[in-house]
Design a protein around this motif. Structure first.
Motif, mmCIF file in Angstrom:
data_model
loop_
_atom_site.group_PDB
_atom_site.id
_atom_site.type_symbol
_atom_site.label_atom_id
_atom_site.label_comp_id
_atom_site.label_asym_id
_atom_site.label_seq_id
_atom_site.Cartn_x
_atom_site.Cartn_y
_atom_site.Cartn_z
ATOM 1 N N SER A 17 0.822 -1.206 0.000
ATOM 2 C CA SER A 17 0.000 0.000 0.000
ATOM 3 C C SER A 17 0.858 1.260 0.000
ATOM 4 O O SER A 17 0.526 2.248 -0.660
ATOM 5 N N ILE A 51 -6.617 1.635 3.496
ATOM 6 C CA ILE A 51 -7.891 0.991 3.821
ATOM 7 C C ILE A 51 -8.473 0.310 2.586
ATOM 8 O O ILE A 51 -8.889 -0.854 2.652
ATOM 9 N N SER A 52 -8.481 1.012 1.459
ATOM 10 C CA SER A 52 -9.040 0.432 0.230
ATOM 11 C C SER A 52 -8.273 -0.799 -0.211
ATOM 12 O O SER A 52 -8.860 -1.817 -0.582
ATOM 13 N N THR A 54 -6.374 -2.814 1.590
ATOM 14 C CA THR A 54 -6.549 -3.911 2.536
ATOM 15 C C THR A 54 -7.898 -4.585 2.383
ATOM 16 O O THR A 54 -7.985 -5.821 2.330
ATOM 17 N N LEU A 55 -8.949 -3.796 2.298
ATOM 18 C CA LEU A 55 -10.286 -4.379 2.187
ATOM 19 C C LEU A 55 -10.516 -5.043 0.836
ATOM 20 O O LEU A 55 -11.298 -5.983 0.731
ATOM 21 N N TRP A 62 -11.865 -4.024 9.415
ATOM 22 C CA TRP A 62 -11.730 -2.566 9.338
ATOM 23 C C TRP A 62 -10.629 -2.077 10.265
ATOM 24 O O TRP A 62 -9.868 -1.184 9.913
ATOM 25 N N ASN A 64 -7.938 -3.623 11.262
ATOM 26 C CA ASN A 64 -6.627 -3.924 10.692
ATOM 27 C C ASN A 64 -6.321 -3.025 9.501
ATOM 28 O O ASN A 64 -5.172 -2.644 9.290
ATOM 29 N N SER A 65 -7.340 -2.686 8.719
ATOM 30 C CA SER A 65 -7.101 -1.814 7.569
ATOM 31 C C SER A 65 -6.739 -0.401 8.012
ATOM 32 O O SER A 65 -5.970 0.286 7.336
ATOM 33 N N VAL A 68 -3.107 -0.576 8.690
ATOM 34 C CA VAL A 68 -2.350 -0.572 7.431
ATOM 35 C C VAL A 68 -2.199 0.849 6.914
ATOM 36 O O VAL A 68 -1.114 1.258 6.484
#
Length: 106
Positions: A17, A51-52, A54-55, A62, A64-65, A68
């Motif tokens: 990321s 976030i994007s 990871t998800l 959420w 964990n994201s 990240v």
């Protein structure tokens, strides 16, 4: 007790990321004359991409994201290198070599 596997997975996702968000932030810096509020913009971009990413590409939660996104803003590569010898096996210490035979040759 710490879940070292979860930490490792979060760091690996954050590295990927971070590469994307860093290149996007560089493009924005090149196109913008005003450097005002660049830290805030960098934080927002890192969080959105973290976030994007990871998800979209993992089964992380959420919570964990969010980690990240924060780690990719701080610098995932630097954090991974700091923990490489303490928590993870470094790439240089991995000695397992797999040979794939093709047409009877190694």
């Amino acid at each position: 007790m710490l879940d070292l596997t979860l930490i490792r997975n979060i760091l690996i996702i954050a590295i990927a990321s971070s590469i994307i968000s860093t290149s996007l932030i560089q493009r924005i810096k090149e196109g913008t004359r005003s450097k005002k509020h660049m830290l805030l913009k960098s934080f927002i971009i890192s969080m959105i991409i973290g976030i994007s990413f990871t998800l979209s590409f993992s089964n992380a939660t959420w919570q964990n994201s969010l980690w990240v996104g924060l780690i990719s803003f701080i610098g995932a590569d630097a954090i991974y290198k700091a923990f490489e010898d303490k928590i993870f096996d470094s790439f240089s210490s991995i000695e397992n070599v797999i040979y794939i035979e093709r047409d009877g040759k190694k």
